[in-house]
Write a protein that holds these residues in place. Structure first.
Motif, PDB file in Angstrom:
ATOM      1  N   GLY A 142       0.793  -1.230   0.000  1.00 47.12           N
ATOM      2  CA  GLY A 142       0.000   0.000   0.000  1.00 47.12           C
ATOM      3  C   GLY A 142       0.817   1.267   0.000  1.00 47.12           C
ATOM      4  O   GLY A 142       0.376   2.289   0.556  1.00 47.12           O
ATOM      5  N   GLY A 143       2.009   1.240  -0.596  1.00 49.46           N
ATOM      6  CA  GLY A 143       2.832   2.448  -0.675  1.00 49.46           C
ATOM      7  C   GLY A 143       3.574   2.769   0.597  1.00 49.46           C
ATOM      8  O   GLY A 143       4.108   3.875   0.739  1.00 49.46           O
ATOM      9  N   ARG A 144       3.648   1.828   1.532  1.00 45.50           N
ATOM     10  CA  ARG A 144       4.306   2.089   2.816  1.00 45.50           C
ATOM     11  C   ARG A 144       5.712   1.510   2.911  1.00 45.50           C
ATOM     12  O   ARG A 144       6.240   1.314   4.001  1.00 45.50           O
ATOM     13  N   LEU A 145       6.326   1.265   1.759  1.00 41.61           N
ATOM     14  CA  LEU A 145       7.751   0.953   1.718  1.00 41.61           C
ATOM     15  C   LEU A 145       8.518   2.266   1.665  1.00 41.61           C
ATOM     16  O   LEU A 145       8.288   3.098   0.785  1.00 41.61           O
ATOM     17  N   CYS A 164      28.670  10.956   8.448  1.00 44.68           N
ATOM     18  CA  CYS A 164      27.594  10.131   8.992  1.00 44.68           C
ATOM     19  C   CYS A 164      27.428   8.911   8.090  1.00 44.68           C
ATOM     20  O   CYS A 164      27.012   9.030   6.938  1.00 44.68           O
ATOM     21  N   HIS A 165      27.751   7.746   8.611  1.00 45.27           N
ATOM     22  CA  HIS A 165      27.621   6.505   7.855  1.00 45.27           C
ATOM     23  C   HIS A 165      26.276   5.839   8.146  1.00 45.27           C
ATOM     24  O   HIS A 165      25.742   5.942   9.260  1.00 45.27           O
ATOM     25  N   GLN A 166      25.757   5.130   7.153  1.00 49.45           N
ATOM     26  CA  GLN A 166      24.486   4.432   7.305  1.00 49.45           C
ATOM     27  C   GLN A 166      24.546   3.388   8.418  1.00 49.45           C
ATOM     28  O   GLN A 166      23.562   3.156   9.113  1.00 49.45           O
ATOM     29  N   GLY A 167      25.701   2.770   8.592  1.00 46.91           N
ATOM     30  CA  GLY A 167      25.873   1.814   9.676  1.00 46.91           C
ATOM     31  C   GLY A 167      24.922   0.636   9.569  1.00 46.91           C
ATOM     32  O   GLY A 167      24.753   0.032   8.514  1.00 46.91           O
ATOM     33  N   SER A 168      24.248   0.330  10.677  1.00 47.76           N
ATOM     34  CA  SER A 168      23.318  -0.798  10.723  1.00 47.76           C
ATOM     35  C   SER A 168      21.863  -0.373  10.622  1.00 47.76           C
ATOM     36  O   SER A 168      20.964  -1.194  10.825  1.00 47.76           O
ATOM     37  N   VAL A 169      21.611   0.897  10.337  1.00 50.48           N
ATOM     38  CA  VAL A 169      20.240   1.372  10.170  1.00 50.48           C
ATOM     39  C   VAL A 169      19.733   0.979   8.785  1.00 50.48           C
ATOM     40  O   VAL A 169      20.390   1.250   7.775  1.00 50.48           O
ATOM     41  N   SER A 170      18.586   0.354   8.735  1.00 46.68           N
ATOM     42  CA  SER A 170      18.018  -0.080   7.457  1.00 46.68           C
ATOM     43  C   SER A 170      17.570   1.131   6.644  1.00 46.68           C
ATOM     44  O   SER A 170      16.784   1.951   7.134  1.00 46.68           O
ATOM     45  N   ARG A 171      18.076   1.231   5.430  1.00 44.33           N
ATOM     46  CA  ARG A 171      17.620   2.316   4.553  1.00 44.33           C
ATOM     47  C   ARG A 171      16.192   2.047   4.069  1.00 44.33           C
ATOM     48  O   ARG A 171      15.387   2.959   3.918  1.00 44.33           O
ATOM     49  N   TYR A 172      15.878   0.793   3.848  1.00 44.54           N
ATOM     50  CA  TYR A 172      14.539   0.406   3.390  1.00 44.54           C
ATOM     51  C   TYR A 172      13.751  -0.172   4.571  1.00 44.54           C
ATOM     52  O   TYR A 172      14.249  -1.049   5.283  1.00 44.54           O
ATOM     53  N   TYR A 173      12.548   0.326   4.760  1.00 39.04           N
ATOM     54  CA  TYR A 173      11.701  -0.240   5.811  1.00 39.04           C
ATOM     55  C   TYR A 173      10.237  -0.132   5.419  1.00 39.04           C
ATOM     56  O   TYR A 173       9.830   0.755   4.662  1.00 39.04           O
ATOM     57  N   ILE A 174       9.450  -1.068   5.947  1.00 35.77           N
ATOM     58  CA  ILE A 174       8.006  -1.083   5.718  1.00 35.77           C
ATOM     59  C   ILE A 174       7.313  -0.663   7.001  1.00 35.77           C
ATOM     60  O   ILE A 174       7.581  -1.209   8.074  1.00 35.77           O
ATOM     61  N   ASP A 175       6.434   0.312   6.892  1.00 34.74           N
ATOM     62  CA  ASP A 175       5.594   0.725   8.009  1.00 34.74           C
ATOM     63  C   ASP A 175       4.444  -0.289   8.096  1.00 34.74           C
ATOM     64  O   ASP A 175       3.437  -0.174   7.412  1.00 34.74           O
ATOM     65  N   VAL A 176       4.613  -1.302   8.925  1.00 31.62           N
ATOM     66  CA  VAL A 176       3.697  -2.443   8.965  1.00 31.62           C
ATOM     67  C   VAL A 176       2.371  -2.061   9.607  1.00 31.62           C
ATOM     68  O   VAL A 176       2.330  -1.552  10.734  1.00 31.62           O
ATOM     69  N   LEU A 177       1.287  -2.329   8.893  1.00 33.28           N
ATOM     70  CA  LEU A 177      -0.042  -2.076   9.423  1.00 33.28           C
ATOM     71  C   LEU A 177      -0.962  -3.291   9.336  1.00 33.28           C
ATOM     72  O   LEU A 177      -2.041  -3.282   9.938  1.00 33.28           O
ATOM     73  N   SER A 178      -0.560  -4.315   8.597  1.00 38.65           N
ATOM     74  CA  SER A 178      -1.431  -5.474   8.426  1.00 38.65           C
ATOM     75  C   SER A 178      -0.592  -6.735   8.245  1.00 38.65           C
ATOM     76  O   SER A 178       0.580  -6.659   7.864  1.00 38.65           O
ATOM     77  N   PRO A 179      -1.190  -7.912   8.497  1.00 38.49           N
ATOM     78  CA  PRO A 179      -0.465  -9.164   8.278  1.00 38.49           C
ATOM     79  C   PRO A 179       0.011  -9.322   6.836  1.00 38.49           C
ATOM     80  O   PRO A 179       1.075  -9.899   6.591  1.00 38.49           O
ATOM     81  N   ASP A 202       1.203  -7.096   4.932  1.00 39.73           N
ATOM     82  CA  ASP A 202       2.477  -6.379   4.762  1.00 39.73           C
ATOM     83  C   ASP A 202       3.651  -7.295   5.096  1.00 39.73           C
ATOM     84  O   ASP A 202       4.663  -7.324   4.378  1.00 39.73           O
ATOM     85  N   VAL A 203       3.520  -8.019   6.184  1.00 38.97           N
ATOM     86  CA  VAL A 203       4.593  -8.910   6.629  1.00 38.97           C
ATOM     87  C   VAL A 203       4.759 -10.066   5.652  1.00 38.97           C
ATOM     88  O   VAL A 203       5.878 -10.434   5.281  1.00 38.97           O
TER      89      VAL A 203
END
Length: 548
Positions: free
Chosen positions: A22-25, A104-119, A121-122
């Motif tokens: 639903g566009g939440r990537l 400032c390095h990206q390190g271990s922070v995920s650049r891509y993430y999903i704002d999960v709202l429903s099963p 999505d997972v």
């Protein structure tokens, strides 16, 4: 499982994933401090956001709503290279930490993430990982002493916005037709203790939870065990979980309780977060009334001699106090106890050894009634710098569950005191958590499936969890960080050697815990491993000390 670099995944795959959720990537995940750096791998500084970051660098309430934030920010860095994006926690306005040529390095922070709202999505994320080889991590609030919610070059599932909450005084787990009705509170994966406690107060009920307002109830807390200052009589979080709703790595959305998917019910109650799937919501048994507490608190000067005295008094009285249903925290400069059973007069008499100690060192003493958990929490826990978990500081704890038998005679008490003090006296951070479920009795009529949890057996025989830790700052190099981890290991080593019959709370344990499968899960590990292999045979979910 061999992971694919996200940069090598074709754009059409990302577009298809974004459509399916639903566009939440999102592709804008960055470290918390990024707005203050003029040199960054992708973007540039933002003065307005930088001012806010500096102002609230040590604020968990601010950090919890920021995807790229870790409460202990070393987990935002890459552990292999020490490249990260940290500011000076002692003075966040110190430009030496972020001015050019600092990057400032990206390190271990995920650049891509999903704002999960429903099963769904997972399920879409798991399908994407299976097809592309992308690495998956699960993040909620950023409370994670072990860094399990972070990994370089990963796709993160952010469950923070699953904020539903509801109370059913006659809850019955699905398909448990012969089970008695139980007051149950159902919370989404993103709901934190602060919101739960406010809701419980409004509804005249009591929720057994932890001592930090921004920790999520459904994540690593309950899935790792979940202790509380109410645990002595009311049990751990795992004892109070009635039902989970979870998406497993094959994409199935399952209801998990004592009557269906019982193997997962066992695994989710102690087997560790981020391992068996993504929990969407949890239903907990609650007490259908406010629970009043007797509160006893002393403060005293922070000295080595006073810490020795606190440990001495605590060890000598631990058996008696545990039998009387005291729970509490003993820290540098403060002791705070709670009791739901004793009268105020009985509590005052019982706490007298600490009252006498406080008087002898010109400390302070308070003993009073608190009508509800929230009243106690707001007055004594919220904003307390001694009792609150440090936020914004790179740091690492180590801990040990101490069995009852080590308190039972003069010789064992002396050995225990020596082991605790030799390790904790030099430590920068030290606490004794008195939150073992000493007097907990499962509800009448509870089935074996309802009572069977996967935490180490040491939780059922312990009186104390001793915690010690070390901090560092932004300029500490890789060798210095390694030395800090070694100090935490050394702080708990004497106690670990003394208590081979003990264990460790996985959520607060040493990052380099030796034989962690035994220390966290005891004899339950082989069963947990078989469940992991059943539900995640491809290893889509993998993290440090997560059982695999």
């Amino acid at each position: 499982m061999a992971y694919t670099s996200l940069a090598n995944i074709p754009a059409d795959k990302w577009m298809a994933l974004n459509t399916s959720v639903g566009g939440r990537l999102h592709a804008d995940g960055v470290p918390f401090s990024r707005p203050c750096f003029t040199s960054y791998e992708l973007n540039f500084s933002n003065e307005t956001k930088c001012t806010a970051r500096q102002r609230d660098y040590l604020s968990e309430a601010y950090r919890v709503d920021t995807f790229g934030s870790a409460m202990n920010p070393q987990w935002e860095t890459c552990q292999a290279t020490s490249q990260g994006c940290l500011m000076d926690w002692m003075n966040p306005a110190n430009s030496d930490a972020f001015a050019s040529p600092k990057i400032c390095h990206q390190g271990s922070v995920s650049r891509y993430y999903i704002d999960v709202l429903s099963p769904s999505d997972v399920a879409a994320a798991f399908d994407f990982a299976r097809v592309t080889g992308a690495r998956i991590v699960i993040k909620n609030t950023g409370h994670d002493y072990k860094g399990r919610s972070y990994a370089p070059d990963s796709l993160s599932l952010w469950t923070h916005n699953l904020q539903q909450i509801s109370y059913d005084p006659t809850f019955v787990p699905a398909q448990c037709t012969d089970t008695a009705m139980t007051p149950g509170l159902t919370v989404g994966a993103g709901v934190v203790f602060g919101k739960i406690y406010d809701y419980a107060e409004q509804n005249g009920i009591t929720f057994v939870g932890g001592t930090d307002r921004t920790v999520g109830a459904s994540g690593g807390w309950v899935q790792g065990g979940g202790h509380s200052l109410l645990s002595n009589t009311l049990g751990l979080g795992v004892d109070r979980a009635l039902e989970f709703k979870i998406v497993t790595p094959n994409g199935d959305f399952l209801t998990v309780n004592a009557c269906q998917n019982q193997d997962l019910f066992f695994a989710l109650r102690g087997g560790g977060g981020g391992t068996f799937g993504v929990v969407m919501e949890t239903t907990f048994r609650v007490e259908p009334r406010p629970i009043s507490l007797r509160v006893a608190k002393i403060t005293f000067p922070t000295t080595s001699d006073n810490w020795k005295a606190v440990i001495d008094i605590g060890v000598k009285n631990a058996l008696k106090w545990s039998e009387e249903a005291w729970s509490g925290i003993m820290g540098s400069g403060m002791v705070l106890f709670t009791n739901p059973n004793l009268s105020l007069d009985e509590a005052s008499a019982s706490f007298q050894p600490f009252a006498d100690f406080a008087s002898s060192v010109n400390g302070t003493l308070v003993i009073e009634d608190s009508p509800t958990w929230l009243t106690f929490f707001n007055k004594y826990i919220t904003g307390n710098p001694i009792l609150s978990q440090p936020v914004g500081l790179p740091g690492t704890p180590a801990s040990r569950l101490v069995p009852k038998r080590h308190f039972e005679n003069t010789a064992s008490q002396a050995a225990l005191k020596d082991a605790i003090l030799s390790g904790t006296l030099p430590a920068q951070f030290k606490q004794v958590l008195i939150s073992c479920p000493v007097n907990y009795v499962p509800p009448t009529g509870a089935t074996p499936e309802a009572s069977d949890t996967s935490i180490t057996e040491a939780w059922r025989s312990c009186l104390w969890s001793v915690v010690a830790g070390t901090f560092w700052n932004y300029a500490t190099d890789a060798a210095g960080v390694q030395a800090s981890y070694a100090k935490s290991t050394e702080a708990i080593r004497p106690l670990k050697e003394l208590t081979p019959d003990g264990g460790a709370y996985s959520n607060e344990a040493n990052v380099y815990e030796g034989d962690h499968t035994r220390e966290f899960w005891g004899s339950n590990y082989p069963r947990l491993l078989s469940i992991k292999q059943k539900y995640d045979p491809e290893g889509l979910l993998d993290c440090w000390h997560c059982g695999t």
